[in-house]
Design a protein around this motif. Structure first.
Motif, PDB file in Angstrom:
ATOM      1  N   PHE A  72       0.835  -1.198   0.000  1.00  0.00           N
ATOM      2  CA  PHE A  72       0.000   0.000   0.000  1.00  0.00           C
ATOM      3  C   PHE A  72       0.873   1.252   0.000  1.00  0.00           C
ATOM      4  O   PHE A  72       1.895   1.298   0.678  1.00  0.00           O
ATOM      5  CB  PHE A  72      -0.922   0.017   1.219  1.00  0.00           C
ATOM      6  CG  PHE A  72      -1.863  -1.142   1.249  1.00  0.00           C
ATOM      7  CD1 PHE A  72      -2.968  -1.178   0.419  1.00  0.00           C
ATOM      8  CD2 PHE A  72      -1.635  -2.209   2.092  1.00  0.00           C
ATOM      9  CE1 PHE A  72      -3.833  -2.253   0.433  1.00  0.00           C
ATOM     10  CE2 PHE A  72      -2.487  -3.287   2.113  1.00  0.00           C
ATOM     11  CZ  PHE A  72      -3.586  -3.306   1.279  1.00  0.00           C
ATOM     12  N   ARG A  73       0.412   2.264  -0.745  1.00  0.00           N
ATOM     13  CA  ARG A  73       1.125   3.534  -0.800  1.00  0.00           C
ATOM     14  C   ARG A  73       0.123   4.648  -0.550  1.00  0.00           C
ATOM     15  O   ARG A  73      -1.000   4.605  -1.018  1.00  0.00           O
ATOM     16  CB  ARG A  73       1.781   3.737  -2.162  1.00  0.00           C
ATOM     17  CG  ARG A  73       2.641   2.595  -2.551  1.00  0.00           C
ATOM     18  CD  ARG A  73       4.079   2.795  -2.880  1.00  0.00           C
ATOM     19  NE  ARG A  73       4.686   4.051  -2.796  1.00  0.00           N
ATOM     20  CZ  ARG A  73       5.761   4.275  -2.024  1.00  0.00           C
ATOM     21  NH1 ARG A  73       6.228   3.334  -1.255  1.00  0.00           N
ATOM     22  NH2 ARG A  73       6.345   5.430  -2.025  1.00  0.00           N
ATOM     23  N   GLY A  74       0.577   5.623   0.219  1.00  0.00           N
ATOM     24  CA  GLY A  74      -0.220   6.816   0.441  1.00  0.00           C
ATOM     25  C   GLY A  74       0.402   7.960  -0.334  1.00  0.00           C
ATOM     26  O   GLY A  74       1.227   7.751  -1.213  1.00  0.00           O
ATOM     27  N   PHE A  75       0.037   9.175   0.018  1.00  0.00           N
ATOM     28  CA  PHE A  75       0.601  10.343  -0.656  1.00  0.00           C
ATOM     29  C   PHE A  75       2.062  10.569  -0.283  1.00  0.00           C
ATOM     30  O   PHE A  75       2.817  11.147  -1.039  1.00  0.00           O
ATOM     31  CB  PHE A  75      -0.218  11.593  -0.325  1.00  0.00           C
ATOM     32  CG  PHE A  75      -1.605  11.539  -0.886  1.00  0.00           C
ATOM     33  CD1 PHE A  75      -1.827  11.448  -2.243  1.00  0.00           C
ATOM     34  CD2 PHE A  75      -2.701  11.567  -0.044  1.00  0.00           C
ATOM     35  CE1 PHE A  75      -3.102  11.394  -2.769  1.00  0.00           C
ATOM     36  CE2 PHE A  75      -3.986  11.511  -0.548  1.00  0.00           C
ATOM     37  CZ  PHE A  75      -4.189  11.418  -1.912  1.00  0.00           C
ATOM     38  N   PHE A  76       2.475  10.105   0.915  1.00  0.00           N
ATOM     39  CA  PHE A  76       3.826  10.352   1.395  1.00  0.00           C
ATOM     40  C   PHE A  76       4.704   9.113   1.453  1.00  0.00           C
ATOM     41  O   PHE A  76       5.799   9.145   1.963  1.00  0.00           O
ATOM     42  CB  PHE A  76       3.772  10.986   2.794  1.00  0.00           C
ATOM     43  CG  PHE A  76       3.139  12.338   2.785  1.00  0.00           C
ATOM     44  CD1 PHE A  76       3.782  13.425   2.243  1.00  0.00           C
ATOM     45  CD2 PHE A  76       1.868  12.512   3.303  1.00  0.00           C
ATOM     46  CE1 PHE A  76       3.186  14.668   2.216  1.00  0.00           C
ATOM     47  CE2 PHE A  76       1.266  13.751   3.293  1.00  0.00           C
ATOM     48  CZ  PHE A  76       1.922  14.838   2.747  1.00  0.00           C
ATOM     49  N   GLY A  77       4.221   7.974   0.953  1.00  0.00           N
ATOM     50  CA  GLY A  77       5.039   6.761   0.971  1.00  0.00           C
ATOM     51  C   GLY A  77       4.244   5.556   1.422  1.00  0.00           C
ATOM     52  O   GLY A  77       3.045   5.458   1.190  1.00  0.00           O
ATOM     53  N   LYS A  78       4.956   4.637   2.111  1.00  0.00           N
ATOM     54  CA  LYS A  78       4.342   3.376   2.530  1.00  0.00           C
ATOM     55  C   LYS A  78       3.162   3.614   3.457  1.00  0.00           C
ATOM     56  O   LYS A  78       3.157   4.534   4.254  1.00  0.00           O
ATOM     57  CB  LYS A  78       5.370   2.514   3.254  1.00  0.00           C
ATOM     58  CG  LYS A  78       6.441   1.971   2.359  1.00  0.00           C
ATOM     59  CD  LYS A  78       7.372   1.082   3.147  1.00  0.00           C
ATOM     60  CE  LYS A  78       8.474   0.555   2.268  1.00  0.00           C
ATOM     61  NZ  LYS A  78       9.378  -0.320   3.016  1.00  0.00           N
ATOM     62  N   ALA A  79       2.176   2.708   3.337  1.00  0.00           N
ATOM     63  CA  ALA A  79       0.974   2.795   4.166  1.00  0.00           C
ATOM     64  C   ALA A  79       0.537   1.377   4.516  1.00  0.00           C
ATOM     65  O   ALA A  79       0.963   0.407   3.885  1.00  0.00           O
ATOM     66  CB  ALA A  79      -0.133   3.533   3.420  1.00  0.00           C
ATOM     67  N   SER A  80      -0.286   1.256   5.542  1.00  0.00           N
ATOM     68  CA  SER A  80      -0.844  -0.032   5.943  1.00  0.00           C
ATOM     69  C   SER A  80      -2.317   0.143   6.267  1.00  0.00           C
ATOM     70  O   SER A  80      -2.754   1.230   6.650  1.00  0.00           O
ATOM     71  CB  SER A  80      -0.130  -0.582   7.180  1.00  0.00           C
ATOM     72  OG  SER A  80       1.159  -1.029   6.861  1.00  0.00           O
ATOM     73  N   LEU A  81      -3.067  -0.954   6.136  1.00  0.00           N
ATOM     74  CA  LEU A  81      -4.493  -0.934   6.459  1.00  0.00           C
ATOM     75  C   LEU A  81      -4.712  -1.414   7.889  1.00  0.00           C
ATOM     76  O   LEU A  81      -4.167  -2.443   8.291  1.00  0.00           O
ATOM     77  CB  LEU A  81      -5.276  -1.836   5.508  1.00  0.00           C
ATOM     78  CG  LEU A  81      -5.573  -1.269   4.130  1.00  0.00           C
ATOM     79  CD1 LEU A  81      -6.255  -2.309   3.271  1.00  0.00           C
ATOM     80  CD2 LEU A  81      -6.434  -0.038   4.224  1.00  0.00           C
ATOM     81  N   PHE A  82      -5.499  -0.669   8.643  1.00  0.00           N
ATOM     82  CA  PHE A  82      -5.832  -0.992  10.023  1.00  0.00           C
ATOM     83  C   PHE A  82      -7.346  -1.098  10.154  1.00  0.00           C
ATOM     84  O   PHE A  82      -8.086  -0.437   9.434  1.00  0.00           O
ATOM     85  CB  PHE A  82      -5.306   0.098  10.970  1.00  0.00           C
ATOM     86  CG  PHE A  82      -3.804   0.160  11.027  1.00  0.00           C
ATOM     87  CD1 PHE A  82      -3.116  -0.532  12.000  1.00  0.00           C
ATOM     88  CD2 PHE A  82      -3.093   0.902  10.106  1.00  0.00           C
ATOM     89  CE1 PHE A  82      -1.733  -0.493  12.061  1.00  0.00           C
ATOM     90  CE2 PHE A  82      -1.706   0.944  10.157  1.00  0.00           C
ATOM     91  CZ  PHE A  82      -1.026   0.247  11.134  1.00  0.00           C
ATOM     92  N   THR A  83      -7.793  -1.900  11.106  1.00  0.00           N
ATOM     93  CA  THR A  83      -9.226  -2.051  11.323  1.00  0.00           C
ATOM     94  C   THR A  83      -9.769  -1.030  12.305  1.00  0.00           C
ATOM     95  O   THR A  83     -10.970  -0.776  12.318  1.00  0.00           O
ATOM     96  CB  THR A  83      -9.557  -3.462  11.836  1.00  0.00           C
ATOM     97  OG1 THR A  83      -8.842  -3.690  13.054  1.00  0.00           O
ATOM     98  CG2 THR A  83      -9.186  -4.523  10.811  1.00  0.00           C
ATOM     99  N   GLU A  84      -8.907  -0.438  13.137  1.00  0.00           N
ATOM    100  CA  GLU A  84      -9.341   0.532  14.146  1.00  0.00           C
ATOM    101  C   GLU A  84      -8.318   1.646  14.291  1.00  0.00           C
ATOM    102  O   GLU A  84      -7.129   1.420  14.105  1.00  0.00           O
ATOM    103  CB  GLU A  84      -9.486  -0.128  15.522  1.00  0.00           C
ATOM    104  CG  GLU A  84     -10.533  -1.192  15.610  1.00  0.00           C
ATOM    105  CD  GLU A  84     -10.533  -1.874  16.970  1.00  0.00           C
ATOM    106  OE1 GLU A  84     -10.151  -1.240  17.975  1.00  0.00           O
ATOM    107  OE2 GLU A  84     -10.910  -3.050  17.020  1.00  0.00           O
ATOM    108  N   THR A  85      -8.812   2.827  14.645  1.00  0.00           N
ATOM    109  CA  THR A  85      -7.949   3.937  15.023  1.00  0.00           C
ATOM    110  C   THR A  85      -8.559   4.608  16.250  1.00  0.00           C
ATOM    111  O   THR A  85      -9.739   4.429  16.544  1.00  0.00           O
ATOM    112  CB  THR A  85      -7.812   4.977  13.889  1.00  0.00           C
ATOM    113  OG1 THR A  85      -9.109   5.445  13.547  1.00  0.00           O
ATOM    114  CG2 THR A  85      -7.114   4.407  12.671  1.00  0.00           C
ATOM    115  N   TYR A  86      -7.745   5.365  16.955  1.00  0.00           N
ATOM    116  CA  TYR A  86      -8.183   6.038  18.168  1.00  0.00           C
ATOM    117  C   TYR A  86      -7.666   7.480  18.131  1.00  0.00           C
ATOM    118  O   TYR A  86      -6.664   7.766  17.496  1.00  0.00           O
ATOM    119  CB  TYR A  86      -7.612   5.331  19.408  1.00  0.00           C
ATOM    120  CG  TYR A  86      -7.734   3.838  19.331  1.00  0.00           C
ATOM    121  CD1 TYR A  86      -8.928   3.212  19.668  1.00  0.00           C
ATOM    122  CD2 TYR A  86      -6.680   3.045  18.895  1.00  0.00           C
ATOM    123  CE1 TYR A  86      -9.059   1.836  19.579  1.00  0.00           C
ATOM    124  CE2 TYR A  86      -6.802   1.675  18.808  1.00  0.00           C
ATOM    125  CZ  TYR A  86      -7.983   1.074  19.153  1.00  0.00           C
ATOM    126  OH  TYR A  86      -8.118  -0.282  19.062  1.00  0.00           O
TER     127      TYR A  86
END
Length: 165
Positions: A72-86
């Motif tokens: 996965f890539r975002g606008f600034f580089g590597k990214a990951s998928l998460f099921t939850e955020t806080y």
């Protein structure tokens, strides 16, 4: 003055004697099965203010990701998928055209300092991408792994741009 212990007949009072416990099983008799320890959650925090955003234990499992969609890539580089955020704020949903097609997404910012962190994928418009629905695409350049306070040798340095879950 009377003694309370004399008010009871001696036949109804029982002396407390220690009970004999069964001997523990011998090592060869034990059928204990070794299980792997659960993964210890390591917090991912905002690079700007240190607020806890998510953790390793809520990464989308590899088994839920199609084999051709693991990088996965975002606008600034590597990214990951998460099921939850806080501790995050979500912007108003909007349609974004990505390499994999159109997605309705919400920008995710830190709830404390409002730094950009990634996106929540509300809905993927391509049927083949619908497995992403409801997950958070967090840009790893904007997060870092909180140092492990219990084991200082495992703590990370400030940047996790080379972090790969």
């Amino acid at each position: 003055m009377s003694n309370d212990s004399n008010n009871y007949p001696s036949s109804s009072r029982r002396e407390s004697t220690p009970r004999k416990l069964p001997a523990p099983p011998l090592a060869q008799e034990s059928k204990r099965v070794s299980r792997p320890l659960p993964r210890i959650p390591r917090a991912l925090v905002c690079k700007q203010c240190g607020t806890c955003i998510t953790s390793h234990n809520v990464l989308l499992p590899t088994s839920a990701i199609p084999p051709d969609s693991r990088s996965f890539r975002g606008f600034f580089g590597k990214a990951s998928l998460f099921t939850e955020t806080y501790n995050v704020a979500l912007a108003k949903p909007g349609v974004q055209l990505m390499v994999t097609g159109a997605h309705t997404m919400q920008e995710v910012t830190c709830g404390i300092c409002l730094s950009y962190l990634g996106w929540k994928i509300v809905r993927a418009h391509e049927k083949t991408e619908s497995w992403k629905d409801g997950h958070f695409l967090m840009e790893l350049e904007n997060l870092y792994v909180q140092p492990d306070l219990l084991n200082p040798r495992r703590s990370s340095s400030g940047s996790d741009s080379d972090y790969s879950p």
